[in-house]
Design a protein around this motif. Structure first.
Motif: not given
Length: 181
Positions: A130-138, A142-146, A149-153, A172-177
């Motif tokens: 959590e300390l390492q990942d606290s810098d990055l939000s969920i 998700i966006l970075l992993m997407y 090239g990783k799929d949703e599963q 949501l992010f596709r809609f925003r973009s």
């Protein structure tokens, strides 16, 4: 003379008939006595066989009564041994249950201690993550992993999330973009 011959013929006929009847009656009486003797012998044999049967059946009944008494004694002995066995089993089960209860309690205590240690280790690891990942939000993860090239599963599995949540964030992010050029 004719009368004399006539009477001689009649007389000889009557004597012949009387003789024949005598022989006939003699045969009948002799047959009856022979048959009566045969019946008497047969009757004696039947009575003898009935006596032997009575004797044999009386012996068999006595033997059967003796065997029944022996079986009753064996059943009584078996019941006695069975009751002793049940008492011994109950005693053993009582001592066994005490030992098992103590073992079970010590096993439960050991398992609880191990669980507490494992949970502490997991919490420590999670807090590090959590300390390492606290810098990055969920959403950012998700966006970075997407973008990698990783799929949703795969994303859902790695982040311990549901596939629906990952799909929702990505949509949501596709809609925003799409709405913000």
């Amino acid at each position: 003379m004719f009368d004399l011959v006539y009477w001689l013929v009649v007389l000889s006929t009557v004597v012949t008939l009387a003789f024949a009847w005598g022989v006939f009656l003699n045969q009948i009486l002799r047959g009856r006595t022979e048959r009566d003797e045969e019946y008497e012998k047969l009757e004696e044999r039947i009575l003898e066989l009935m006596g032997q049967f009575r004797h044999m059946s009386a012996l068999r009944l006595r033997m059967l009564d003796k065997k029944i008494e022996e079986m009753k004694a064996l059943i009584k002995q078996a019941n006695s041994l069975y009751s002793q066995l049940c008492v011994r089993e109950a005693e053993l089960m009582g001592s066994f249950s005490k030992v098992e209860t103590e073992r079970f309690e010590s096993d439960v205590k050991e398992r609880d201690a191990q669980k507490v240690m494992e949970e502490d280790a997991i919490e420590t690891e999670n807090s590090k993550n959590e300390l390492q990942d606290s810098d990055l939000s969920i959403e950012r993860k998700i966006l970075l992993m997407y973008q990698e090239g990783k799929d949703e599963q795969q994303i859902a599995k790695e982040l311990n999330m549901g596939v629906g949540e990952v799909s929702l964030v990505l949509s949501l992010f596709r809609f925003r973009s799409d709405s913000h050029p």
